[in-house]
Design a protein around this motif. Sequence first.
Motif, PDB file in Angstrom:
ATOM      1  N   ARG A  43       0.823  -1.209   0.000  1.00 39.63           N
ATOM      2  CA  ARG A  43       0.000   0.000   0.000  1.00 39.63           C
ATOM      3  C   ARG A  43       0.859   1.263   0.000  1.00 39.63           C
ATOM      4  NH1 ARG A  43      -3.101  -3.309   3.500  1.00 39.63           N
ATOM      5  NH2 ARG A  43      -2.129  -2.388   5.353  1.00 39.63           N
ATOM      6  N   ASN A  61       2.493   3.654  -3.355  1.00 35.21           N
ATOM      7  CA  ASN A  61       1.343   4.269  -4.019  1.00 35.21           C
ATOM      8  C   ASN A  61       1.716   5.399  -4.975  1.00 35.21           C
ATOM      9  OD1 ASN A  61       2.157   6.095  -2.105  1.00 35.21           O
ATOM     10  ND2 ASN A  61       0.332   5.897  -0.816  1.00 35.21           N
ATOM     11  N   LEU A 110      -3.869  -7.591  -0.937  1.00 36.22           N
ATOM     12  CA  LEU A 110      -4.873  -6.527  -0.986  1.00 36.22           C
ATOM     13  C   LEU A 110      -5.795  -6.546   0.235  1.00 36.22           C
ATOM     14  CD1 LEU A 110      -5.833  -6.784  -4.753  1.00 36.22           C
ATOM     15  CD2 LEU A 110      -4.365  -5.079  -3.677  1.00 36.22           C
TER      16      LEU A 110
END
Length: 391
Positions: free
Chosen positions: A224, A227, A389
């Motif tokens: 994450r 990004n 995810l």
Amino acid sequence: MSRTRHKLSASKAKNAEVGTLYDGGGLQLEKTSRSSGKWIYRYSRLSRRRDMGLGPYPSISLADARVARDHWESVKNNGCDPIDVREEELAQQKIEQNAYDPIFEDAVLSCLKHNAAKLKKGGVAGKWRSPLDTHVIPKLGKRRVSSLKTHDIKRVLEPIWKNHKPTADKVVQRTKMVLNYCLDQDAKVDPLIVNKAVGRLPIVNHKTENIESTPWQDVPALYRRLNKFTSSNLALRLVILTVQRADSVCGARFDEIEGDVWTVPAERMKSNESQAEDFRVPLSAEAMLVVEECRKRRKNGFLFPGHRSKPIHGNSLLKALNELEEPGRPHGFRSSFKDWQRETHPGLESISETCLAHKVGNKTERSYQRSDLLEPRRSLKAKWAEFILGS
């Protein structure tokens, strides 16, 4: 009754005019001028008179000419023709002079070319020469391989033996490889001098350090954080999702992707040239999103363009991780994936190993294994992406 010998003296030879002077025992001096001439050993062999040159006068002194005459007379008395024996000796000397005996630097290049098919990408991508270029060639590169001794190799290894043992081991392995190659070419070398040099160095208990990997539980959080859609971050995302090596990912091209399958060409796989094969990689839905993002930013044929129409380098991935203060390395994500599989999906060892492009089973078992397990790998990779995810 033996013939009288030593009729000449040094002064008589020096002061004599042009002509032939006889010392006895077949030795004679033919003076071509007052200051020069040539020594001859005259003998009979099988009822045939033969004249054997012993060298120029005065470069060869009377005393030296007598020593030479005595040597060749001994050869004749042992049943051999002195001229024939000398011709054989000269021929052998010529063979030895023309024998393969390169300087070490040239031998490295020849060895690399000879063994290119056995080395990863011909020994170039894996920097096969690097330990030799750094540690051996500066000290021994201009030496003839036949002149190398145990103490020469020991001198090369001593500075790196304790504190840089992995590098020293590479120097040992590659130096032996070069010397064995030279031996196969009939060079007068002894590859065992490398083993002897190692034997004269202290034993070092070196603990191999594995490439640092991100704990599999921490991979989703790291994913994450990637990004910012730079080439480096997108490449890292694909490395994580596909668990392929950084070199394979960094050089990825759009024309290698068909549907949701990416085929890594043999030249970017970790293997020697003769055994490398194309490798199919199933792309999860998340991996396909990474590919689509790369298409939006497309500059050339590479998914992850760098400078001057070339792809990014693996160091770019290291830099991106360092900027995030992430201690894990790109190659370590393969270990993260493997640990995740062991702990959450036990019993899928063969599938996970194939995901990593590792060979599974022995040579005989592999000869019967014709499938690359694409569909089972697709399923496992999808679960890996779901875990990343947080799905």
